[in-house]
Write an enzyme that holds these catalytic residues in place. Sequence first.
Site, PDB file in Angstrom:
ATOM      1  N   HIS A  14       0.831  -1.201   0.000  1.00 48.70           N
ATOM      2  CA  HIS A  14       0.000   0.000   0.000  1.00 48.70           C
ATOM      3  C   HIS A  14       0.867   1.252   0.000  1.00 48.70           C
ATOM      4  O   HIS A  14       2.098   1.191   0.072  1.00 48.70           O
ATOM      5  CB  HIS A  14      -0.997   0.008   1.172  1.00 48.70           C
ATOM      6  CG  HIS A  14      -0.418   0.447   2.485  1.00 48.70           C
ATOM      7  ND1 HIS A  14      -1.183   0.987   3.487  1.00 48.70           N
ATOM      8  CD2 HIS A  14       0.850   0.422   2.966  1.00 48.70           C
ATOM      9  CE1 HIS A  14      -0.418   1.273   4.527  1.00 48.70           C
ATOM     10  NE2 HIS A  14       0.799   0.934   4.245  1.00 48.70           N
ATOM     11  N   CYS A  33       5.139   5.046   5.229  1.00 46.10           N
ATOM     12  CA  CYS A  33       3.952   4.557   4.506  1.00 46.10           C
ATOM     13  C   CYS A  33       3.600   5.452   3.324  1.00 46.10           C
ATOM     14  O   CYS A  33       2.703   5.121   2.546  1.00 46.10           O
ATOM     15  CB  CYS A  33       2.767   4.399   5.455  1.00 46.10           C
ATOM     16  SG  CYS A  33       2.858   2.882   6.433  1.00 46.10           S
ATOM     17  N   HIS A  39       5.150  -0.136  -0.525  1.00 46.20           N
ATOM     18  CA  HIS A  39       5.839  -0.994   0.451  1.00 46.20           C
ATOM     19  C   HIS A  39       4.796  -1.971   0.963  1.00 46.20           C
ATOM     20  O   HIS A  39       3.600  -1.796   0.733  1.00 46.20           O
ATOM     21  CB  HIS A  39       6.412  -0.165   1.613  1.00 46.20           C
ATOM     22  CG  HIS A  39       5.337   0.462   2.424  1.00 46.20           C
ATOM     23  ND1 HIS A  39       4.678   1.594   2.029  1.00 46.20           N
ATOM     24  CD2 HIS A  39       4.734   0.069   3.574  1.00 46.20           C
ATOM     25  CE1 HIS A  39       3.740   1.892   2.907  1.00 46.20           C
ATOM     26  NE2 HIS A  39       3.738   0.970   3.863  1.00 46.20           N
ATOM     27  N   HIS A  41       3.171  -4.834   4.059  1.00 41.68           N
ATOM     28  CA  HIS A  41       3.056  -5.240   5.466  1.00 41.68           C
ATOM     29  C   HIS A  41       2.624  -6.694   5.515  1.00 41.68           C
ATOM     30  O   HIS A  41       1.919  -7.173   4.625  1.00 41.68           O
ATOM     31  CB  HIS A  41       1.993  -4.412   6.194  1.00 41.68           C
ATOM     32  CG  HIS A  41       2.357  -2.978   6.375  1.00 41.68           C
ATOM     33  ND1 HIS A  41       3.246  -2.539   7.332  1.00 41.68           N
ATOM     34  CD2 HIS A  41       1.956  -1.863   5.708  1.00 41.68           C
ATOM     35  CE1 HIS A  41       3.356  -1.224   7.253  1.00 41.68           C
ATOM     36  NE2 HIS A  41       2.595  -0.783   6.271  1.00 41.68           N
ATOM     37  N   ASP A  79      -4.599 -10.753  -0.486  1.00 43.13           N
ATOM     38  CA  ASP A  79      -3.268 -11.319  -0.257  1.00 43.13           C
ATOM     39  C   ASP A  79      -2.387 -11.126  -1.493  1.00 43.13           C
ATOM     40  O   ASP A  79      -2.796 -11.438  -2.613  1.00 43.13           O
ATOM     41  CB  ASP A  79      -3.391 -12.810   0.067  1.00 43.13           C
ATOM     42  CG  ASP A  79      -2.068 -13.420   0.485  1.00 43.13           C
ATOM     43  OD1 ASP A  79      -1.285 -12.733   1.165  1.00 43.13           O
ATOM     44  OD2 ASP A  79      -1.818 -14.587   0.132  1.00 43.13           O
ATOM     45  N   HIS A  80      -1.189 -10.580  -1.277  1.00 44.92           N
ATOM     46  CA  HIS A  80      -0.232 -10.282  -2.350  1.00 44.92           C
ATOM     47  C   HIS A  80      -0.779  -9.299  -3.380  1.00 44.92           C
ATOM     48  O   HIS A  80      -0.407  -9.333  -4.554  1.00 44.92           O
ATOM     49  CB  HIS A  80       0.275 -11.569  -3.024  1.00 44.92           C
ATOM     50  CG  HIS A  80       1.237 -12.338  -2.170  1.00 44.92           C
ATOM     51  ND1 HIS A  80       0.844 -12.993  -1.026  1.00 44.92           N
ATOM     52  CD2 HIS A  80       2.573 -12.517  -2.261  1.00 44.92           C
ATOM     53  CE1 HIS A  80       1.901 -13.560  -0.466  1.00 44.92           C
ATOM     54  NE2 HIS A  80       2.962 -13.277  -1.193  1.00 44.92           N
ATOM     55  N   GLU A 126      -1.255  -4.528  11.734  1.00 36.42           N
ATOM     56  CA  GLU A 126      -0.484  -4.086  10.568  1.00 36.42           C
ATOM     57  C   GLU A 126       0.999  -4.374  10.799  1.00 36.42           C
ATOM     58  O   GLU A 126       1.739  -4.671   9.864  1.00 36.42           O
ATOM     59  CB  GLU A 126      -0.699  -2.593  10.308  1.00 36.42           C
ATOM     60  CG  GLU A 126      -0.071  -2.115   9.017  1.00 36.42           C
ATOM     61  CD  GLU A 126      -0.320  -0.639   8.791  1.00 36.42           C
ATOM     62  OE1 GLU A 126      -1.059  -0.309   7.845  1.00 36.42           O
ATOM     63  OE2 GLU A 126       0.202   0.186   9.557  1.00 36.42           O
TER      64      GLU A 126
HETATM   65 NI    NI Z   1       2.463   1.101   5.486  1.00 35.61          NI
END
Ligand code: NI
Length: 137
Positions: A14, A33, A39, A41, A79-80, A126
């Site tokens: 995200h 972020c 990037h 998580h 996911d992914h 997160e």
């Molecule tokens: Ni982030």
Amino acid sequence: MVYLTRVEHFNAAHKLWNTEWSAEKNKEVFGKCANENWHGHNYEIHVTIKGEPQPETGFIFNAKRLSVIIKEYVCDKIDHKNLNMDVDFMAGKFTTAESLTVAIWGQLEPVLREEGVALHSIKLYETPRIYIEYFGN
Ligand code: NI
């Protein structure tokens, strides 16, 4: 009342970015972020339902079935993936953990209600040190 929690995982990319702001302000407010090239998580989601154990099974709901529902309506969709670009139920939203947690409630609550199950809370980690909890209001 008895509470049952199922834990699942997903990984997603995200970027937190307010398009009304300059790049400098985004970086100041959102920190890492706001990295322009994304990037990721490693998220952990705790889905808690509540009810009374059933006379035939002693379960409030089948935990395996709960896992299947979470995977189908949440994990398989994110996911992914890139939360900003790939996920229909996050379209137009900030991809904060707060916003994602509320959106996940919106995904799961109607499906569980249809199966006669009361959703109690969504807890979304997160990072190991930051989590959000949502109880539906
Ligand atoms: Ni982030």
